[in-house]
Scaffold this motif. Structure first.
Motif, PDB file in Angstrom:
ATOM      1  N   SER A  51       0.834  -1.203   0.000  1.00 36.20           N
ATOM      2  CA  SER A  51       0.000   0.000   0.000  1.00 36.20           C
ATOM      3  C   SER A  51       0.869   1.254   0.000  1.00 36.20           C
ATOM      4  CB  SER A  51      -0.964  -0.001   1.179  1.00 36.20           C
ATOM      5  OG  SER A  51      -0.260  -0.047   2.396  1.00 36.20           O
ATOM      6  N   SER A 102      -5.784  -1.354   1.564  1.00 33.89           N
ATOM      7  CA  SER A 102      -5.800  -1.834   2.948  1.00 33.89           C
ATOM      8  C   SER A 102      -7.181  -2.312   3.377  1.00 33.89           C
ATOM      9  CB  SER A 102      -5.311  -0.740   3.892  1.00 33.89           C
ATOM     10  OG  SER A 102      -3.973  -0.420   3.582  1.00 33.89           O
ATOM     11  N   ARG A 110      -4.611  -9.923   0.453  1.00 38.64           N
ATOM     12  CA  ARG A 110      -3.448  -9.045   0.389  1.00 38.64           C
ATOM     13  C   ARG A 110      -2.534  -9.405  -0.782  1.00 38.64           C
ATOM     14  NH1 ARG A 110      -2.836  -6.024   4.219  1.00 38.64           N
ATOM     15  NH2 ARG A 110      -3.898  -7.426   5.636  1.00 38.64           N
TER      16      ARG A 110
END
Length: 193
Positions: free
Chosen positions: A9, A21, A31
């Motif tokens: 991120s 996020s 993720r």
């Protein structure tokens, strides 16, 4: 290991980093997928924000979304998506043995609405050009037109994510373990070893 280097991120503009996020740590850990999709920030931002908004508005009960996603992902033999969405489907009350028969819809744990979703997701994936009117008649007994449109969107989008994850070898280990339990034959798809 993905075929492109994962980003974090911190590599993104603030607004997109926030979407990264929020989605990556949301209802399941995506993720590793976000880290690859981050190479195209507008895609990450728009796709993930749309998915979070759809989930929040609850236009279609989550059970049916997950039935569609797991059905499509099993048809496309995407171990990443199957491994990440199966637990969500089980949280929605679908027993493990019923999940195991997907993309078939004849398990006694499935009611008429479940079967309509499973059968429709299968058709969207393998024969979207030839879906008969009676399939939509079955869907209309349980869903509004807006819900049918969303089920179509989510089924088709699951197919996109299946191909994206497989082509770029996105895997956090859970998918690889599942692949060893249920190997697929790439030569059946026409690829040479």
């Amino acid at each position: 290991m993905p075929r492109v280097s994962p980003l974090s991120s911190a590599d993104l503009p603030a607004a997109v980093a926030e979407t990264f996020s929020a989605f990556a740590g949301g209802y399941s850990d995506f993720r590793d997928q976000a880290a690859v999709l981050a190479h195209v920030p507008p895609a990450l931002d728009h796709l993930y924000r749309m998915l979070m908004e759809l989930r929040a508005r609850e236009g279609v009960p989550f059970r049916y979304i997950e039935l569609a996603v797991v059905t499509v992902s099993k048809l496309n033999a995407c171990p990443y998506c199957v491994s990440h969405h199966t637990p969500l489907l089980e949280v929605e009350g679908v027993p493990t043995e019923a999940v195991a028969v997907l993309p078939e819809s004849d398990h006694p744990a499935f009611d008429d609405a479940d079967r309509a979703v499973i059968d429709y997701a299968r058709l969207v994936t393998v024969r979207a050009w030839g879906i008969r009117d009676q399939v939509f008649d079955a869907l209309r007994r349980h869903f509004t037109e807006a819900q049918i449109v969303e089920l179509t969107l989510r089924s088709a989008l699951a197919g996109f994510f299946n191909r994206f994850n497989d082509a770029l070898q996105i895997d956090d280990g859970a998918a690889e373990a599942l692949l060893h339990l249920h190997p697929r034959s790439d030569t059946a798809a026409g690829e040479q070893p």
